[in-house]
Scaffold this motif. Sequence first.
Motif, PDB file in Angstrom:
ATOM      1  N   LEU A 387       0.822  -1.206   0.000  1.00 38.34           N
ATOM      2  CA  LEU A 387       0.000   0.000   0.000  1.00 38.34           C
ATOM      3  C   LEU A 387       0.857   1.257   0.000  1.00 38.34           C
ATOM      4  O   LEU A 387       0.535   2.243  -0.680  1.00 38.34           O
ATOM      5  N   VAL A 388       1.940   1.246   0.774  1.00 39.12           N
ATOM      6  CA  VAL A 388       2.837   2.407   0.790  1.00 39.12           C
ATOM      7  C   VAL A 388       3.373   2.687  -0.604  1.00 39.12           C
ATOM      8  O   VAL A 388       3.375   3.832  -1.093  1.00 39.12           O
ATOM      9  N   GLN A 389       3.803   1.639  -1.297  1.00 37.78           N
ATOM     10  CA  GLN A 389       4.386   1.823  -2.619  1.00 37.78           C
ATOM     11  C   GLN A 389       3.336   2.203  -3.661  1.00 37.78           C
ATOM     12  O   GLN A 389       3.622   3.006  -4.557  1.00 37.78           O
ATOM     13  N   VAL A 390       2.145   1.668  -3.545  1.00 34.45           N
ATOM     14  CA  VAL A 390       1.080   2.020  -4.492  1.00 34.45           C
ATOM     15  C   VAL A 390       0.660   3.471  -4.292  1.00 34.45           C
ATOM     16  O   VAL A 390       0.499   4.233  -5.267  1.00 34.45           O
ATOM     17  N   PHE A 391       0.464   3.887  -3.025  1.00 34.03           N
ATOM     18  CA  PHE A 391       0.063   5.267  -2.739  1.00 34.03           C
ATOM     19  C   PHE A 391       1.146   6.268  -3.147  1.00 34.03           C
ATOM     20  O   PHE A 391       0.845   7.447  -3.372  1.00 34.03           O
TER      21      PHE A 391
END
Length: 594
Positions: A387-391
Motif C-alpha cells: 500500500l505504501v508503494q502504491v500510494f
Amino acid sequence: MWVFYLISLPLTLGMVIFTLRYFAGPDVQRYVFFTVGYAWFCSLSIIILVPADIWTTKNNLQNGGISFFWSWSYWSTFLLTWAVAPLIQGFEDAGDFTVTERLKTSIRVNLVFYLIVGSIGFFGLILLIIMHKNWSGGVVGLAMACSNTFGLVTGAFLLGFGLSEIPKSIWKNADWTTRQKVLSHKIAKMAVKLDDAHQEFSNAIVVAQATSNQMSKRDPLRPYMDVIDNMLSQMFREDPSFKPQGGRLGENDMDYDTDEKSMAMLRRHLRGAREEYYRYKSEYMTYVMEALELEDTIKNYERRSATGWKFVSSLRPVRSGKLGSLFDTIELIWRCILRKQLEKLLAIILGCMSAAILLAEATLLPSGVDLSLFSILINSVGKEEVLVQVFAFVPLMYMCICTYYSLLKIGMLMFYSLTPRQTSSVNLLMICSMVARYAPPISYNFLNLIRLDGKTVFEKRMGNIDDAVPFFGSGFNKIYPLIMVIYTLLVASNFFDRVIDFFGSWKRFRFQTEADDMDGFDPSGIIILQKERSWLEQGLKVGEHVVPLARNFNNTSMDFESGSNITDRTAIEMKATKDGMKESPSKPLKDEVQ
C-alpha cells in the motif's frame, strides 16, 4: 519490496516496447530503437525506485540494492541525455554518404552546443564557488543539484500546465459535439499541412531527378547521385500510390551538384521532405478515422432502439453468427453508453488528484502544516509495504504524465513531432533526451510532498538543492512549488488567454490548445470529412484524394471568409448525416464550394 518490483518492472518494460513500436517510423534503425527504449526504461525505473526508497526510509531499513539501482538509472539517463542521444541524433540527421562523414558532422554540430552549455556551466560553477565558500556536498553532488534545479524550475511550469489541461481536455472531449468541432478544425488544418508537405516532397523529387539528369556518368559526384537515385526508387516502390504533383525548380535548386557536401544536403532535404509528408498523412488519416467512427457512434446511439441495440458500423463488414450479434451489442453499450461516462469519471478523478497535488505544493511553506493527501495516506497505512508503494507510485506517475504531456505539446509546436508509426529517428532521440532529463526532478519534487522523518537515498545522492540556489536561501524547495501553484490557477482560469486576447498583437505568442478548436465547426473540415466518407463508400482509401481536395480549399479560402452560405448549408448536411440520412453522391469540389 520485491513484490512491487516483480509487477512494476515487467509492466514498465512492456509499456516502453509497446509505445516505441506504436510511434516509431518504418525507417528507425535497431540501435536507435534500443537507445530510446533503454533511456525511457531507465527514466521510468527512477520513478519505480522512489516508492521503494520511501518504504525503506519510513521503516529505517538499509538497502544497498536501491542505492545501486538508483545510481545505475540516474547515470544511465545522464549519459544518454547529454552524450549518447545527441551524438546518434546528429548521426541520423546527417545526409553524408559514409559513416565517418556522418560521425564528423554529428560531432561538429554537437560541439557547438557543448561549448555553449559548458561555458554557461563553468560560469555558474565560478559563481557558486564565490557565493558558497563552504558547502556540505561534493562537487559531483553540487553539479547534480544544479542540473536538477533547472529541471525543477522548468518542470514545475510543465507540471502545472498538465495538471490543468489533462482533466479539462478529457472532460470536454467526452462530449460528442465538442469533439466533432475539434476534429473538424484538426482535419481542415491537417489537410492544408498535408498539401504543403506533398508540394515540398514533390519539389524535392523534381530537384533530385533534374540534378541526376544533368549529371554525366563520368562526373566524380555520380556515385553519390546514384545513392540518391536508389533512394528515390525505393521510395516509389514502398508507396506506388504517391504521385508527385506541382513540383517546380527554384533559382538555386540546380546548385546541389557542386561538391560532396551539397549532395549530402540534397539527400538530407529529400529524406526530411518524405518524413514530413508521411507524418502529416498519418495524422490526417487518424483524425479522419476518429471523426468517422464518432459519426457512427452518434448515429447508433440515436437509432439504438431501431437496430435492436446492435452497433452498425459503416467502416467494416457486418459481423455474422450469434457471437457477432453479441459483440455488436457489447460494442454499442461500450461506445455509446459506458465510454462517455467513464471518460467523465476519469476527468473527475484526475481533477481531484490535480487539486490534491496543488494543495500539497501550496502547503509546503508552512512548516507545521501537513495537508498533503499523499503524505497522510502513506503515513496512515503503517507497515503495509504494498500500500505504501502504491500510494506513492500512482500520484508520482500522474505527475510524470502531466509533465511529459506539456513537454510533448510544447515541443511538437517548435522542436519535434510524435506521430503514430511515422516518428523519425531524430525526433525519437530528441524526445528521449527530454524525457530522461525530467525524471529525477519530478521524483525529487514528489519527495518534498511526503513528510518523512529521514532523508531517502534518492535525496542523499541528489545533492542539496538549497545549496545550489543561494538566491532564495534554504527555502527554495518550498518557494518554487508555491509559484507553480499560482501559475496553475492562472492557467486553469484562462488568465493568460484573456490577457493575450486583450492585447491583440500578442496572439502570435499564444500556446495553441484544443480549446481554440471548439468555437463552432470548420466548414472545410466538414466537407472534407463528407468527401472521405463518400470515397470510402466507393471503395477508395482514406487520404487518397485529399491533396487536390485541400489544394482547392487553399485556392478558395476567400470564399469561406467572404460570408458565403456554405457554412449554413454544411450545417444542414451535417444535421442530415446525424439523422442517418445518406449523403448525396460526391460532386466535383469546385461545384461544391461555388
